[in-house]
Design an enzyme around this catalytic site. Structure first.
Site, PDB file in Angstrom:
ATOM      1  CG  HIS A  23      47.415  36.095  33.763  1.00  0.00           C
ATOM      2  ND1 HIS A  23      48.388  35.814  32.841  1.00  0.00           N
ATOM      3  CD2 HIS A  23      47.893  35.667  34.956  1.00  0.00           C
ATOM      4  CE1 HIS A  23      49.421  35.228  33.449  1.00  0.00           C
ATOM      5  NE2 HIS A  23      49.136  35.119  34.728  1.00  0.00           N
ATOM      6  CG  ASP A  24      40.466  40.732  32.645  1.00  0.00           C
ATOM      7  OD1 ASP A  24      40.883  41.255  31.574  1.00  0.00           O
ATOM      8  OD2 ASP A  24      39.337  40.949  33.105  1.00  0.00           O
ATOM      9  CB  VAL A  39      46.689  42.626  29.886  1.00  0.00           C
ATOM     10  CG1 VAL A  39      46.919  43.080  28.443  1.00  0.00           C
ATOM     11  CG2 VAL A  39      47.742  41.598  30.281  1.00  0.00           C
ATOM     12  N   GLY A  68      43.957  46.755  32.321  1.00  0.00           N
ATOM     13  CA  GLY A  68      42.890  46.830  33.316  1.00  0.00           C
ATOM     14  C   GLY A  68      41.914  45.675  33.229  1.00  0.00           C
ATOM     15  CG  ASP A 114      40.055  45.281  29.287  1.00  0.00           C
ATOM     16  OD1 ASP A 114      40.623  44.208  29.608  1.00  0.00           O
ATOM     17  OD2 ASP A 114      40.444  45.979  28.343  1.00  0.00           O
ATOM     18  N   PRO A 127      53.582  40.096  35.119  1.00  0.00           N
ATOM     19  CG  PRO A 127      53.197  40.590  37.361  1.00  0.00           C
ATOM     20  CD  PRO A 127      52.493  40.396  36.053  1.00  0.00           C
ATOM     21  CB  THR A 170      48.184  30.168  49.833  1.00  0.00           C
ATOM     22  OG1 THR A 170      48.026  29.241  50.901  1.00  0.00           O
ATOM     23  CG2 THR A 170      46.812  30.727  49.495  1.00  0.00           C
ATOM     24  CG  ASP A 222      51.622  25.930  50.635  1.00  0.00           C
ATOM     25  OD1 ASP A 222      52.603  25.279  51.052  1.00  0.00           O
ATOM     26  OD2 ASP A 222      50.728  26.348  51.381  1.00  0.00           O
ATOM     27  CG  ASP A 233      47.843  27.596  54.965  1.00  0.00           C
ATOM     28  OD1 ASP A 233      48.495  27.901  53.942  1.00  0.00           O
ATOM     29  OD2 ASP A 233      47.907  26.470  55.473  1.00  0.00           O
TER      30      ASP A 233
END
Ligand code: HEM
Ligand SMILES: *[C@@H]1O[C@H](CO)[C@@H](O)[C@H](O)[C@H]1NC(C)=O
Ligand SMILES: *[C@@H]1O[C@H](CO)[C@@H](O)[C@H](O)[C@H]1NC(C)=O
Ligand SMILES: *[C@@H]1O[C@H](CO)[C@@H](O)[C@H](O)[C@H]1NC(C)=O
Length: 321
Positions: free
Chosen positions: A67-68, A71, A73, A75, A156, A188, A239, A247
């Site tokens: 998440h960093d 948005v 880059g 930063d 996303p 995973t 998962d 995995d």
């Protein structure tokens, strides 16, 4: 010019060229080895301690770096209070661990280590602690001076189509294969709140149906955990088969309709991402772990700021005054 000078100049140019190939701008492995030699070990011990106290720590810290970086880059902008509040960052955590590491580091080397680098180091340590690949992380990021909740739209979303997911990753310089391997590596391990799942169980695309890509054997399981008007904060493993191990089961789940998140299921909706799912679910040569580590390094280079664009924040939750 004496031949020794020519040789020195040549060696210098060679090294410079080499350096540019190995790193992105000012990024390099061991950036703080002279200026704050304990930075890496401090982060590692904070992550290890937090994981011993709460086994969800690694997945939380891995998601934080995703998440960093998406948005503006990598930063550290997600750490700033106003961006952190964005709906797109719903459920993101790890802020306390980053704060703890920053304070311990500031006590030893004030004003040297960026918050963005602490996020990247913590995610690297988190992956290794969760049983994922060990890899070296480049450092030398600067902290952004701008943080706004509205910029988080680049993250996303679970309801995005595969076309949107692809273009959001492409916007950050990541390929379809990297989209698949990064998402698979992130999902995973870790958990999701029912909040992100209920729509695909009862009201997929607003049509009062369930997502047809869910395996009919799996749908009642999901519905039991996340009833229609139930508690949206109940959490389930991303998962469902091997949620505690790093995995390639996650790719087998996607293939069989056992994805928990709609966005994971969408990875089959496109020729190139489906090909990558098939590749990683069949791999038996460690390419998932290897490619995931390489993609993490690449994700860590997104939009890195140079010394005039960024700063070393004093406290991670606010830009410097
Ligand atoms: C395709 C794009 C992606 C979407 C739409 C997406 C969405 C989500 C959502 C909705 C959750 C549940 C959050 C919660 O309830 O707290 C989640 C969890 C998680 N995601 Fe992703 N994600 C994506 C890609 C990635 C990537 C690239 C990574 C990292 C490399 C990642 C790492 C994680 C991790 C580790 C968790 C578990 C967090 C926890 O256990 O608290 N995700 N993701
Ligand atoms: C289903 O989704 C549509 C469109 O997003 C929304 O307008 C509607 O209120 C939803 N129905 C329920 C029961 O949540
Ligand atoms: C939605 O579907 C459920 C179950 O199929 C049904 O009981 C309900 O009446 C439907 N609601 C609407 C608004 O169509
Ligand atoms: C930083 O990058 C910006 C934009 O690319 C550029 O204008 C500036 O000269 C760079 N500053 C340094 C110190 O490299």
């Amino acid at each position: 010019m004496s031949s020794i000078t020519v040789l020195l100049v040549f060696a210098f140019l060679l090294l410079r060229g080499f350096d540019v190939c190995l790193s992105q701008g000012q990024l390099k492995v061991g950036f703080y080895s002279q200026t704050c030699p304990n930075a890496e070990s401090i982060v590692k011990s904070v992550v290890a301690k937090a994981t011993a106290d709460d086994s969800s720590t690694p997945s939380v810290l891995l998601r934080l770096q995703f998440h960093d970086c998406f948005v503006q880059g990598c930063d550290g902008s997600i750490l700033v209070d106003n961006e952190r509040a964005a709906v797109e960052h719903n459920g993101v955590g790890g802020f306390d661990q980053i704060k703890t590491a920053k304070e311990l580091i500031e006590a030893q080397c004030p004003g040297v280590v960026s918050c963005a680098d602490i996020v990247a180091m913590a995610a690297r340590d988190a992956v290794a602690l969760a049983g994922g690949p060990a890899f070296e992380v480049e450092t030398g990021r600067r902290d952004g001076k701008i943080a706004m909740a509205s910029l988080a739209a680049a993250i996303p979303d679970v309801k995005d189509s595969i076309g949107t997911l692809k273009s959001k990753f492409k916007g950050s310089g990541l390929s379809e294969k990297e989209l698949v391997v990064l998402t698979g590596g992130g999902h995973t391990i870790g958990t999701t709140a029912c909040f992100f799942v209920v729509d695909r169980l009862y009201n997929f695309t607003g049509r009062n149906i369930s997502d047809p890509s869910i395996n009919p054997k799996f749908l009642p399981v999901l519905r039991r955990t996340c009833p229609k008007n139930g508690d949206a904060s109940v959490r389930l493993q991303l998962d469902p088969i091997t949620g505690n191990s790093f995995d390639d089961q996650v790719f087998k789940n996607i293939k069989k309709g056992f994805s928990v998140l709609a966005s994971d299921a969408r990875l089959l909706d496109d020729v190139s991402t489906k090909k990558a799912v098939d590749f990683y679910r069949g791999e038996d040569d460690g390419s998932f772990a290897r490619d995931f580590a390489a993609a993490m390094v690449k994700m860590g280079r997104i939009g890195v700021k140079n010394s005039s664009q960024g700063e070393i924040r004093r406290a991670c939750n606010a830009v410097n005054k």
